[in-house]
Design a protein around this motif. Sequence first.
Motif, short mmCIF file in Angstrom:
data_model
loop_
_atom_site.label_atom_id
_atom_site.label_comp_id
_atom_site.label_asym_id
_atom_site.label_seq_id
_atom_site.Cartn_x
_atom_site.Cartn_y
_atom_site.Cartn_z
N LEU A 2 7.68 -81.43 -47.02
CA LEU A 2 8.93 -80.58 -46.53
C LEU A 2 9.55 -81.42 -45.13
N ALA A 3 8.49 -81.99 -44.39
CA ALA A 3 8.79 -82.70 -43.32
C ALA A 3 9.66 -84.08 -43.71
N LEU A 4 9.16 -84.53 -44.63
CA LEU A 4 10.07 -85.90 -45.19
C LEU A 4 11.15 -85.74 -46.00
N SER A 5 11.34 -84.48 -46.44
CA SER A 5 12.64 -84.05 -47.11
C SER A 5 13.54 -83.22 -46.06
N GLY A 6 13.29 -83.25 -44.78
CA GLY A 6 14.11 -82.81 -43.62
C GLY A 6 14.01 -81.32 -43.53
N ARG A 7 13.21 -80.48 -43.98
CA ARG A 7 12.93 -79.24 -44.32
C ARG A 7 12.03 -78.82 -43.03
N MET A 8 11.17 -79.41 -42.33
CA MET A 8 10.34 -79.08 -41.25
C MET A 8 10.52 -80.22 -40.14
N ARG A 9 10.25 -79.59 -38.91
CA ARG A 9 10.44 -80.50 -37.96
C ARG A 9 9.05 -80.99 -37.25
N LEU A 33 13.68 -87.07 -54.43
CA LEU A 33 13.28 -85.69 -54.88
C LEU A 33 12.08 -85.66 -54.34
N ALA A 34 11.68 -84.33 -54.10
CA ALA A 34 10.58 -83.72 -53.53
C ALA A 34 9.99 -82.75 -54.40
N VAL A 35 8.60 -82.70 -55.10
CA VAL A 35 8.29 -81.81 -55.80
C VAL A 35 6.82 -81.46 -55.43
N ASP A 36 6.58 -80.07 -55.32
CA ASP A 36 5.36 -79.73 -54.89
C ASP A 36 4.58 -79.07 -56.11
N ASP A 37 3.04 -79.28 -56.10
CA ASP A 37 2.14 -78.67 -57.04
C ASP A 37 2.35 -79.36 -58.43
N THR A 38 2.49 -80.75 -58.38
CA THR A 38 2.91 -81.37 -59.57
C THR A 38 1.82 -81.35 -60.69
N ASP A 39 0.47 -81.12 -60.41
CA ASP A 39 -0.55 -81.18 -61.32
C ASP A 39 -1.26 -79.87 -61.36
N LEU A 40 -0.80 -78.90 -60.70
CA LEU A 40 -1.41 -77.65 -60.82
C LEU A 40 -1.37 -76.66 -62.06
N LYS A 41 -2.63 -76.26 -62.38
CA LYS A 41 -2.84 -75.51 -63.90
C LYS A 41 -2.16 -76.24 -64.94
N LEU A 42 -2.32 -77.53 -64.90
CA LEU A 42 -1.77 -78.23 -66.16
C LEU A 42 -2.90 -78.86 -67.21
N SER A 43 -2.91 -78.76 -68.13
CA SER A 43 -3.73 -79.55 -68.99
C SER A 43 -3.55 -81.02 -68.98
N ALA A 44 -4.73 -81.92 -69.48
CA ALA A 44 -4.58 -83.09 -69.02
C ALA A 44 -3.45 -83.64 -69.84
N ALA A 45 -2.92 -83.27 -71.00
CA ALA A 45 -1.72 -83.74 -71.53
C ALA A 45 -0.68 -83.55 -70.88
N ASP A 46 -0.50 -82.42 -70.39
CA ASP A 46 0.64 -81.87 -69.78
C ASP A 46 0.63 -82.76 -68.38
N ARG A 48 18.35 -83.60 -45.15
CA ARG A 48 18.58 -82.89 -46.46
C ARG A 48 19.57 -83.10 -47.32
N ALA A 49 20.86 -83.48 -46.60
CA ALA A 49 21.85 -83.86 -47.46
C ALA A 49 21.64 -84.89 -48.45
N ILE A 50 20.53 -85.83 -48.26
CA ILE A 50 20.34 -86.96 -49.38
C ILE A 50 19.05 -86.64 -50.19
N SER A 51 18.46 -85.54 -49.83
CA SER A 51 17.30 -85.08 -50.74
C SER A 51 17.42 -83.73 -51.51
N ALA A 52 16.49 -83.50 -52.30
CA ALA A 52 16.56 -82.37 -53.01
C ALA A 52 14.98 -81.73 -53.55
N LEU A 53 15.13 -80.59 -53.24
CA LEU A 53 13.40 -80.01 -53.61
C LEU A 53 13.52 -79.60 -55.38
N GLY A 54 12.31 -80.06 -55.75
CA GLY A 54 12.11 -79.44 -57.05
C GLY A 54 11.31 -78.29 -56.75
#
Length: 290
Positions: free
Chosen positions: A52-59, A186-199, A80-86
């Motif tokens: 969040l800090a690197l995407s301009g959402r936290m100081r 593009l900033a995305v959290d929890d990329t690999d949370l609760k996913l199978s190995a294939a997913d 924030r204007a040039i970034s987006a949260l997934g």
Amino acid sequence: MDGPRGAHISAEGLGLKGPRGWAFRGMDLQAEPGSLIAVEGPSGSGRTCLLLALSGRMRTTEGSAEVDGLPLPRKLAAVRAISALGHVPGVNELDPALTVAEHLRERALMQRRFDGSLTELTRSLLRSRADRRAGARRRIEEALKVAGLDPAVLPKGDRTAVRDLERLEALRLSVALALIGRPQLLAVDDTDLKLSAADRRAAWALLRSVAADGTTVLAVSSQAPPDATTVRTGVSAATAPHSDDPVADRAESGDQDDDSAGTHEGTASEKNERDAQRGTSDALAETGRA
């Protein structure tokens, strides 16, 4: 996507302190435009706060950072204007009651209203309604293609409610929504949370393809793929002194989602996650989340 331009990211000695202590500290990073950057670390180590800090959402509290030449935290709004949260639990979650089509239409409408300069906005308003709708459809189709989400294969097509999506499908939708604005980051959290190995492999392939298309990607994970530029956050709040890292507890904003509470009921891990959720709320309030 039509040639998006990624953001260069640099950070030196970056740290963020909230009301419960340091979320993260001493973070260094150099990443070229179009990089795939993995923020790796255990739950409770400040990964989401760094995202969040690197995407301009936290100081941030100390150190220096720049995103596409914009200094942080001085230029938070510009970043924030040039970034987006997934997907970022507790910050930017999908509405389970809305359908895929409703999410896409809402995001395209918001983008048309708030994106670009005043001149571009005026030019957009002068176009016919049919032209504006066609433009929105093109953006949606481009974003869906890059995200690898085909609504036609969903149980009810684009009328499928978010609650009925598989986790990987929901991740693809959140990425598509973010890409409608054609962000540089593009900033995305929890990329690999609760996913199978294939997913998990499919999720990283998705983010890798977004980066290859030109957009810089910043993704939180418990284990980074070997080809990513990796920045590692500190030890887990479960093993660190309470005074040293606790905002990090939910600096991890979404390290566990709602389903995990039932899976690990009563465990020390689940207690850490509940503490972490409170921590990020505190940190967001303290540090000026947009």
